[in-house]
Design a protein around this motif. Structure first.
Motif, PDB file in Angstrom:
ATOM      1  N   ASP A 151      60.504  -4.775  13.147  1.00  6.45           N
ATOM      2  CA  ASP A 151      59.915  -4.435  11.725  1.00  6.45           C
ATOM      3  C   ASP A 151      59.680  -3.720  11.391  1.00  6.45           C
ATOM      4  O   ASP A 151      58.433  -3.619  11.659  1.00  6.45           O
ATOM      5  CB  ASP A 151      58.606  -5.718  12.923  1.00  6.45           C
ATOM      6  N   ASN A 152      60.360  -3.074   9.892  1.00  2.40           N
ATOM      7  CA  ASN A 152      59.139  -2.158   9.681  1.00  2.40           C
ATOM      8  C   ASN A 152      59.593  -1.759   8.145  1.00  2.40           C
ATOM      9  O   ASN A 152      59.789  -1.455   7.608  1.00  2.40           O
ATOM     10  CB  ASN A 152      60.786  -0.537  10.023  1.00  2.40           C
ATOM     11  N   TRP A 153      59.033  -3.530   7.955  1.00  3.48           N
ATOM     12  CA  TRP A 153      59.166  -3.969   6.581  1.00  3.48           C
ATOM     13  C   TRP A 153      57.919  -3.130   6.127  1.00  3.48           C
ATOM     14  O   TRP A 153      56.827  -4.088   6.196  1.00  3.48           O
ATOM     15  CB  TRP A 153      59.212  -4.788   5.956  1.00  3.48           C
ATOM     16  N   ASP A 154      57.613  -2.198   5.100  1.00  6.58           N
ATOM     17  CA  ASP A 154      56.242  -1.309   4.561  1.00  6.58           C
ATOM     18  C   ASP A 154      56.360  -0.852   3.538  1.00  6.58           C
ATOM     19  O   ASP A 154      56.707   0.357   3.012  1.00  6.58           O
ATOM     20  CB  ASP A 154      55.674  -0.809   5.745  1.00  6.58           C
ATOM     21  N   MET A 155      56.150  -1.726   2.027  1.00 14.15           N
ATOM     22  CA  MET A 155      56.556  -1.894   0.745  1.00 14.15           C
ATOM     23  C   MET A 155      55.593  -1.928  -0.405  1.00 14.15           C
ATOM     24  O   MET A 155      54.424  -3.192  -0.349  1.00 14.15           O
ATOM     25  CB  MET A 155      57.570  -2.293   0.470  1.00 14.15           C
ATOM     26  N   ILE A 192      55.161  -8.287 -17.933  1.00 16.93           N
ATOM     27  CA  ILE A 192      54.407  -7.819 -16.942  1.00 16.93           C
ATOM     28  C   ILE A 192      53.929  -6.846 -17.214  1.00 16.93           C
ATOM     29  O   ILE A 192      52.509  -6.602 -16.898  1.00 16.93           O
ATOM     30  CB  ILE A 192      55.031  -8.091 -15.517  1.00 16.93           C
ATOM     31  N   ASP A 193      54.316  -5.390 -16.770  1.00 16.88           N
ATOM     32  CA  ASP A 193      53.644  -4.244 -17.532  1.00 16.88           C
ATOM     33  C   ASP A 193      52.991  -4.265 -18.746  1.00 16.88           C
ATOM     34  O   ASP A 193      51.585  -3.870 -18.555  1.00 16.88           O
ATOM     35  CB  ASP A 193      55.182  -3.025 -17.502  1.00 16.88           C
ATOM     36  N   ASP A 194      53.728  -4.680 -20.176  1.00 23.98           N
ATOM     37  CA  ASP A 194      52.722  -4.848 -21.300  1.00 23.98           C
ATOM     38  C   ASP A 194      51.444  -5.409 -20.568  1.00 23.98           C
ATOM     39  O   ASP A 194      49.966  -5.189 -21.878  1.00 23.98           O
ATOM     40  CB  ASP A 194      53.186  -5.547 -22.595  1.00 23.98           C
ATOM     41  N   SER A 232      52.891  -7.376 -11.009  1.00 24.93           N
ATOM     42  CA  SER A 232      53.274  -6.428 -11.298  1.00 24.93           C
ATOM     43  C   SER A 232      54.503  -5.182 -10.282  1.00 24.93           C
ATOM     44  O   SER A 232      55.366  -4.947 -10.684  1.00 24.93           O
ATOM     45  CB  SER A 232      52.320  -5.463 -11.804  1.00 24.93           C
ATOM     46  N   ARG A 233      53.529  -5.386  -8.791  1.00 28.22           N
ATOM     47  CA  ARG A 233      54.407  -4.583  -8.273  1.00 28.22           C
ATOM     48  C   ARG A 233      55.590  -5.770  -7.907  1.00 28.22           C
ATOM     49  O   ARG A 233      56.674  -4.643  -7.105  1.00 28.22           O
ATOM     50  CB  ARG A 233      53.261  -4.385  -6.737  1.00 28.22           C
ATOM     51  N   ASP A 234      56.038  -6.264  -8.117  1.00 31.38           N
ATOM     52  CA  ASP A 234      57.016  -7.042  -7.451  1.00 31.38           C
ATOM     53  C   ASP A 234      58.337  -6.870  -8.593  1.00 31.38           C
ATOM     54  O   ASP A 234      59.221  -6.567  -7.380  1.00 31.38           O
ATOM     55  CB  ASP A 234      56.877  -8.756  -6.505  1.00 31.38           C
ATOM     56  N   MET A 235      57.272  -6.737  -9.128  1.00 27.91           N
ATOM     57  CA  MET A 235      59.047  -7.134  -9.882  1.00 27.91           C
ATOM     58  C   MET A 235      59.766  -5.285 -10.475  1.00 27.91           C
ATOM     59  O   MET A 235      60.285  -4.947 -10.877  1.00 27.91           O
ATOM     60  CB  MET A 235      58.296  -7.266 -12.098  1.00 27.91           C
TER      61      MET A 235
END
Length: 409
Positions: A198-202, A353-355, A375-378
């Motif tokens: 369990d090391n998912w930290d993004m 999405i950035d725009d 935004s973060r996900d894409m």
């Protein structure tokens, strides 16, 4: 917003109008169930991101709605439908939570992969019902040592999306003989044999529980193994076992298809979130309504139109996977073109999405804002190994110039 509808109910049969109507009705029913679950996905999105996994309530709702067996063969109790149904279901979730859509897409897609394995494994995977949960990747992270009846697997893999809930793990590795690689195998192991880390930290895709998985001296019997070359070519044991053309597709065009509705739904969700935010906002110093600014109006228009263009691209890909003869997707140049196409979609959606974020104001960066999650996900998906535009475009160029590819196709 235009609702996505499946374009093709399945493989055409002579005098099969009634059969096709039955399939279309089932497809529409499942998509409708996804729309009913979507508000739950939206309300849980903040907690999904914060907790780093999709809640059991959401997964159980999808399970009760029979969404995970969309592509499971009927002989095992599945729906044996088409890619359009899967994509439409995933799209409905992606409009609200990219992490949830990603995990659901992989759970549906990996149940499809079960049907490509030898019959012995299919009997195991579907023994308790028409679906099971299988995170994992096909990147060759493991070392496989041949032994009587199978292989001994050792190694560590990353990016195992959906690992918070698992029955099996999908893996891939190199067969090593006398210290030399002798080809690649994909294989399945039960979760009891896996050390799930369990090391998912993004920064993005936080809710996908895509942690690491370690195998230590795990025995893998032959009925849980498939040649990676057969997966890439669409010549797996499952392709021989099941008559439906979908089980003869080369695997990477399908895997790219797992990501396509996630990205397109994210663009639609971001455009709608930006519209809502603009309608609610007032400027800081003049207290005038932001929606009266021409720049805001332009961004809303570009966002909504851009999402519609992405939906057209998704429909085109639906049509490709639902109608193409598997033989037509086997040439390496065709698969290189498909990979580059999906990479370009990831670039297009990220840029759009950035725009929107540029005109959203500081409040859009609060963790409670859905727009910053899109935004973060894409931005994370854009650099995914299968979605990176530079790698995909490079290999299309290499193949076009009669050079060998340097990435899986």
């Amino acid at each position: 917003m235009m609702a996505l509808k499946p374009l093709h109910p399945g493989p055409s049969l002579p005098d099969s109008a009634g059969w096709e109507n039955e399939i279309m009705n089932l497809s529409e029913t499942l998509i409708g169930r996804a729309r009913d679950i979507a508000p739950m996905v939206a309300s849980a999105a903040y907690d999904t991101d914060r907790n780093r996994y999709v809640s059991s309530d959401v997964i159980d709702a999808c399970l009760d709605a029979q969404l995970f067996e969309i592509l499971v063969p009927k002989v095992y109790g599945g729906h044996e439908l088409n890619y359009s149904t899967m994509a439409s279901v995933v799209y409905e979730f992606a409009r609200h939570c990219v992490s949830t859509a990603w995990v659901v897409s992989f759970y549906i897609g990996h149940n499809y992969l079960h049907a490509l394995w030898p019959k012995g494994f299919q009997d195991e995977a579907f023994a308790k019902g028409p679906c099971s949960f299988t995170p994992g990747t096909i990147a060759p992270n493991f070392r496989l040592t041949p032994v009587d009846g199978g292989f001994i697997a050792n190694g560590l893999s990353q990016w195992n999306s959906g690992s918070a809930r698992a029955d099996w793990f999908l893996n891939s590795g190199l067969v090593m003989v006398d210290g030399k690689p002798q080809g690649a195998k994909a294989f399945m192991v039960p979760v009891a044999d896996v050390e799930v880390i369990d090391n998912w930290d993004m920064a993005g895709m936080r809710g996908t529980s895509s942690g690491d998985a370690r195998l230590t001296d795990v025995f893998v019997p032959m009925h849980r193994v498939v040649d990676v070359s057969d997966l890439l070519e669409g010549t797996t044991p499952g392709a021989q076992l099941h008559a439906n053309r979908i089980y003869g597709l080369p695997v990477l065009p399908f895997v790219f298809g797992e990501t396509m509705p996630v990205m397109v739904g994210a663009y639609r969700g971001a455009a709608e979130a930006f519209q809502r935010l603009t309608e609610e906002r007032y400027t800081t110093f003049t207290s005038s309504k932001v929606q009266d600014k021409q720049t805001a109006q332009i961004r809303i228009g570009k966002g909504l139109a851009g999402a519609s263009v992405a939906e057209v691209l998704l429909r085109d890909y639906m049509n490709l996977l639902d109608t193409a003869d598997p033989q037509d997707l086997r040439p390496i140049a065709r698969r290189a073109e498909i990979r580059a196409r999906i990479g370009m979609v990831s670039d297009y959606v990220k840029t759009g999405i950035d725009d929107l974020m540029l005109g959203a104001g500081g409040g859009a960066y609060r963790n409670t804002s859905p727009l910053q999650r899109f935004s973060r996900d894409m931005n994370v998906l854009r650099v995914h190994g299968f979605l990176d535009t530079e790698t995909a475009a490079e290999n299309l160029g290499r193949v076009t110039l009669n050079l060998p590819p340097n990435c899986p196709l």
